[in-house]
Design an enzyme around this catalytic site. Structure first.
Site, PDB file in Angstrom:
ATOM      1  N   LYS A 262      91.754  36.134  -3.039  1.00  0.00           N
ATOM      2  CA  LYS A 262      90.737  36.897  -2.312  1.00  0.00           C
ATOM      3  C   LYS A 262      89.997  36.058  -1.263  1.00  0.00           C
ATOM      4  O   LYS A 262      89.131  36.589  -0.555  1.00  0.00           O
ATOM      5  CB  LYS A 262      89.745  37.527  -3.292  1.00  0.00           C
ATOM      6  CG  LYS A 262      90.339  38.661  -4.120  1.00  0.00           C
ATOM      7  CD  LYS A 262      89.271  39.333  -4.982  1.00  0.00           C
ATOM      8  CE  LYS A 262      89.778  40.601  -5.662  1.00  0.00           C
ATOM      9  NZ  LYS A 262      90.748  40.365  -6.732  1.00  0.00           N
TER      10      LYS A 262
ATOM     11  N   ARG B  77      96.378  49.330   0.218  1.00  0.00           N
ATOM     12  CA  ARG B  77      95.218  50.087  -0.282  1.00  0.00           C
ATOM     13  C   ARG B  77      93.967  49.309   0.092  1.00  0.00           C
ATOM     14  O   ARG B  77      93.868  48.123  -0.211  1.00  0.00           O
ATOM     15  CB  ARG B  77      95.285  50.282  -1.802  1.00  0.00           C
ATOM     16  CG  ARG B  77      94.350  51.419  -2.271  1.00  0.00           C
ATOM     17  CD  ARG B  77      94.255  51.505  -3.786  1.00  0.00           C
ATOM     18  NE  ARG B  77      93.459  50.414  -4.294  1.00  0.00           N
ATOM     19  CZ  ARG B  77      93.678  49.803  -5.469  1.00  0.00           C
ATOM     20  NH1 ARG B  77      94.669  50.165  -6.246  1.00  0.00           N
ATOM     21  NH2 ARG B  77      92.900  48.822  -5.848  1.00  0.00           N
TER      22      ARG B  77
ATOM     23  N   LYS C  95      83.387  36.768  -9.813  1.00  0.00           N
ATOM     24  CA  LYS C  95      84.821  36.999 -10.061  1.00  0.00           C
ATOM     25  C   LYS C  95      85.619  35.816  -9.558  1.00  0.00           C
ATOM     26  O   LYS C  95      85.187  35.120  -8.632  1.00  0.00           O
ATOM     27  CB  LYS C  95      85.296  38.305  -9.411  1.00  0.00           C
ATOM     28  CG  LYS C  95      85.081  38.401  -7.915  1.00  0.00           C
ATOM     29  CD  LYS C  95      85.480  39.782  -7.378  1.00  0.00           C
ATOM     30  CE  LYS C  95      84.386  40.402  -6.533  1.00  0.00           C
ATOM     31  NZ  LYS C  95      84.687  41.716  -5.975  1.00  0.00           N
TER      32      LYS C  95
ATOM     33  N   ARG D 276      91.257  54.961 -15.461  1.00  0.00           N
ATOM     34  CA  ARG D 276      90.549  56.061 -16.104  1.00  0.00           C
ATOM     35  C   ARG D 276      89.517  56.634 -15.146  1.00  0.00           C
ATOM     36  O   ARG D 276      88.731  55.889 -14.564  1.00  0.00           O
ATOM     37  CB  ARG D 276      89.838  55.570 -17.375  1.00  0.00           C
ATOM     38  CG  ARG D 276      90.473  56.139 -18.626  1.00  0.00           C
ATOM     39  CD  ARG D 276      89.834  55.569 -19.866  1.00  0.00           C
ATOM     40  NE  ARG D 276      90.478  54.345 -20.296  1.00  0.00           N
ATOM     41  CZ  ARG D 276      89.827  53.245 -20.682  1.00  0.00           C
ATOM     42  NH1 ARG D 276      88.511  53.202 -20.659  1.00  0.00           N
ATOM     43  NH2 ARG D 276      90.491  52.198 -21.090  1.00  0.00           N
TER      44      ARG D 276
ATOM     45  N   GLU E 133      87.879  45.327  -1.380  1.00  0.00           N
ATOM     46  CA  GLU E 133      89.163  44.704  -1.706  1.00  0.00           C
ATOM     47  C   GLU E 133      90.242  45.171  -0.742  1.00  0.00           C
ATOM     48  O   GLU E 133      90.259  46.326  -0.317  1.00  0.00           O
ATOM     49  CB  GLU E 133      89.574  45.068  -3.149  1.00  0.00           C
ATOM     50  CG  GLU E 133      90.730  44.236  -3.628  1.00  0.00           C
ATOM     51  CD  GLU E 133      91.126  44.493  -5.084  1.00  0.00           C
ATOM     52  OE1 GLU E 133      90.619  45.436  -5.701  1.00  0.00           O
ATOM     53  OE2 GLU E 133      91.971  43.741  -5.570  1.00  0.00           O
TER      54      GLU E 133
ATOM     55  N   GLN F 276      78.966  37.965  -5.397  1.00  0.00           N
ATOM     56  CA  GLN F 276      78.577  39.016  -4.455  1.00  0.00           C
ATOM     57  C   GLN F 276      77.355  39.742  -5.003  1.00  0.00           C
ATOM     58  O   GLN F 276      77.206  39.857  -6.231  1.00  0.00           O
ATOM     59  CB  GLN F 276      79.714  40.043  -4.302  1.00  0.00           C
ATOM     60  CG  GLN F 276      81.005  39.451  -3.772  1.00  0.00           C
ATOM     61  CD  GLN F 276      82.146  40.455  -3.766  1.00  0.00           C
ATOM     62  OE1 GLN F 276      82.187  41.372  -4.590  1.00  0.00           O
ATOM     63  NE2 GLN F 276      83.090  40.258  -2.847  1.00  0.00           N
ATOM     64  N   PRO F 277      76.511  40.272  -4.136  1.00  0.00           N
ATOM     65  CA  PRO F 277      75.476  41.184  -4.631  1.00  0.00           C
ATOM     66  C   PRO F 277      76.165  42.392  -5.266  1.00  0.00           C
ATOM     67  O   PRO F 277      77.151  42.893  -4.706  1.00  0.00           O
ATOM     68  CB  PRO F 277      74.719  41.615  -3.375  1.00  0.00           C
ATOM     69  CG  PRO F 277      75.145  40.681  -2.295  1.00  0.00           C
ATOM     70  CD  PRO F 277      76.497  40.159  -2.667  1.00  0.00           C
TER      71      PRO F 277
ATOM     72  N   GLU G  34      94.157  45.403  -0.846  1.00  0.00           N
ATOM     73  CA  GLU G  34      95.228  45.326  -1.843  1.00  0.00           C
ATOM     74  C   GLU G  34      96.581  45.550  -1.179  1.00  0.00           C
ATOM     75  O   GLU G  34      96.978  46.683  -0.934  1.00  0.00           O
ATOM     76  CB  GLU G  34      94.971  46.394  -2.925  1.00  0.00           C
ATOM     77  CG  GLU G  34      94.750  45.822  -4.308  1.00  0.00           C
ATOM     78  CD  GLU G  34      96.016  45.223  -4.884  1.00  0.00           C
ATOM     79  OE1 GLU G  34      96.965  44.932  -4.159  1.00  0.00           O
ATOM     80  OE2 GLU G  34      96.053  45.063  -6.111  1.00  0.00           O
TER      81      GLU G  34
HETATM   82  N1  LIG Z   1      80.159  43.449  -5.360  1.00  0.00           N
HETATM   83  C1  LIG Z   1      80.460  44.420  -6.225  1.00  0.00           C
HETATM   84  N2  LIG Z   1      79.588  45.448  -6.440  1.00  0.00           N
HETATM   85  C2  LIG Z   1      79.858  46.420  -7.326  1.00  0.00           C
HETATM   86  N3  LIG Z   1      80.968  46.467  -8.079  1.00  0.00           N
HETATM   87  C3  LIG Z   1      81.865  45.473  -7.921  1.00  0.00           C
HETATM   88  C4  LIG Z   1      81.666  44.410  -6.987  1.00  0.00           C
HETATM   89  N4  LIG Z   1      82.728  43.572  -7.062  1.00  0.00           N
HETATM   90  C5  LIG Z   1      83.552  44.089  -7.996  1.00  0.00           C
HETATM   91  N5  LIG Z   1      83.031  45.229  -8.516  1.00  0.00           N
HETATM   92  C6  LIG Z   1      83.639  46.067  -9.562  1.00  0.00           C
HETATM   93  O1  LIG Z   1      84.632  45.285 -10.205  1.00  0.00           O
HETATM   94  C7  LIG Z   1      85.925  45.856  -9.999  1.00  0.00           C
HETATM   95  C8  LIG Z   1      86.969  44.759  -9.767  1.00  0.00           C
HETATM   96  O2  LIG Z   1      86.650  43.976  -8.633  1.00  0.00           O
HETATM   97  P1  LIG Z   1      87.624  43.847  -7.392  1.00  0.00           P
HETATM   98  O3  LIG Z   1      86.920  43.035  -6.375  1.00  0.00           O
HETATM   99  O4  LIG Z   1      88.101  45.188  -6.988  1.00  0.00           O
HETATM  100  O5  LIG Z   1      88.823  42.957  -7.961  1.00  0.00           O
HETATM  101  P2  LIG Z   1      90.164  43.340  -8.774  1.00  0.00           P
HETATM  102  O6  LIG Z   1      90.342  44.826  -8.699  1.00  0.00           O
HETATM  103  O7  LIG Z   1      91.233  42.608  -8.047  1.00  0.00           O
HETATM  104  O8  LIG Z   1      89.943  42.812 -10.147  1.00  0.00           O
HETATM  105  C9  LIG Z   1      85.758  46.812  -8.833  1.00  0.00           C
HETATM  106  O9  LIG Z   1      86.683  47.867  -8.957  1.00  0.00           O
HETATM  107  C10 LIG Z   1      84.315  47.276  -8.963  1.00  0.00           C
HETATM  108  O10 LIG Z   1      84.192  48.352  -9.886  1.00  0.00           O
HETATM  109 MG   LIG Z   2      89.859  46.261  -7.345  1.00  0.00          MG
END
Ligand SMILES: Nc1ncnc2c1ncn2[C@@H]1O[C@H](COP(=O)(O)OP(=O)(O)O)[C@@H](O)[C@H]1O
Ligand SMILES: [Mg+2]
Length: 288
Positions: A90, A242, A125, A206, A257, A161-162, A259
């Protein structure tokens, strides 16, 4: 002779990927010879495929080097190895932001509280992850930094991230592109519960619902898809993409994201035109 297409998955993906049971028959009906296979199956003859389409290779996150070495060795792969190399970490979001596109504000490997983005709640993350693994939301900066320290101690890059509060009500909007063009959109519910900490058993599927995309969301997602083609030199045209967007505090769409590796295409929730679009995109990639 009909063209051979491999839909590339993983051990678990072959069992539960909801897109494969729709994509495989649609491609067969269109005259392709289709095999659903694991990327790490040594018995697969990749040179015998007219196209190998990366789909549910969900285990790449903890086998990234092996996965990329495999991708380099497959002659006709989509998305191609250059795209996968860029997209599976990422840190590519820095390139997207540098291209002038709005991305959820991200701090990389913060050393202390002073480095954290201004927020009341944060998401931590790893930069290489899928399915919200090793990901959590925190309200306490001590928890944030402890989570970061745990990731960096394991040799991983930590992202902070916030927490985007809009996700709790509106979720994320996932915009699906097939053959480089917008196909359909879906709404994904929030994945991270407050106070839940790190969990490994989240299921992102889900509660996914079809959803309209606003013109603003479509323009941003298309701009990201167009930018990716420039940001990955020498990449073959994207077969699928995506773009996951959330609303910022002002209600504007921002990129959460990008994808381009193994996005769930949400085919069970897609309009009827999505499958023919996928079939056409596969045919075009073979002909290219
Ligand atoms: N900054 C954020 N604010 C709110 N929700 C977040 C944020 N970052 C991640 N999420 C939540 O965590 C999930 C997974 O994070 P994401 O960045 O999509 O990585 P991945 O899907 O590759 O694990 C997201 O689908 C979202 O629901
Ligand atoms: Mg995701």
């Amino acid at each position: 002779m009909s063209s051979r297409v491999a839909l590339v998955s993983s051990e678990r993906g072959l069992r539960v990927d909801p897109d494969l049971p729709l994509a495989a028959p649609a491609l067969r009906e269109a005259g392709f010879a289709v095999d659903c296979v694991r990327w790490d199956d040594p018995a697969v003859d990749w040179s015998g495929c007219d196209l190998a389409v990366v789909r549910s290779c969900w285990d790449y996150a903890w086998r990234r080097a092996e996965f990329l070495a495999w991708a380099d060795a497959v002659p006709r792969l989509r998305n191609d190895a250059a795209v996968l190399r860029w997209n599976t970490d990422k840190t590519h979001l820095r390139d997207v932001a540098a291209a002038g596109l709005p991305v959820v504000p991200t701090v990389w490997d913060p050393a202390g509280t002073a480095d954290l983005p201004d927020a009341e709640e944060w998401v931590v993350k790893p930069s290489v992850s899928a399915g919200a693994r090793d990901t959590a939301r925190w309200t306490d900066t001590g928890d944030v930094l402890a989570h970061v320290a745990q990731l960096t101690a394991a040799g991983r890059t930590a992202m902070v991230q916030p927490y985007q509060a809009s996700v709790d009500d509106a979720g994320e909007t996932a915009l699906l592109f097939l053959g480089g063009r917008f196909s359909h959109a879906a709404r994904k519910p929030p994945m991270l519960g407050r106070g839940e900490g790190v969990r490994q058993d989240r299921s992102g599927r889900r509660g996914v619902r079809p959803a309209p995309a606003t013109p603003e969301q479509r323009d941003l997602a298309q701009a990201v898809v167009d930018a990716a083609a420039v940001l990955v030199p020498g990449a073959a045209p994207l077969l699928y993409a995506r773009i996951d967007l959330v609303a910022d505090a002002a209600g504007r769409p921002v990129v959460l994201e990008v994808e381009l590796t193994e996005p769930n295409l949400f085919l069970p929730h897609a309009p009827a035109e999505a499958l023919p679009r996928l079939v056409r995109a596969v045919g075009d990639a073979i002909a290219a």
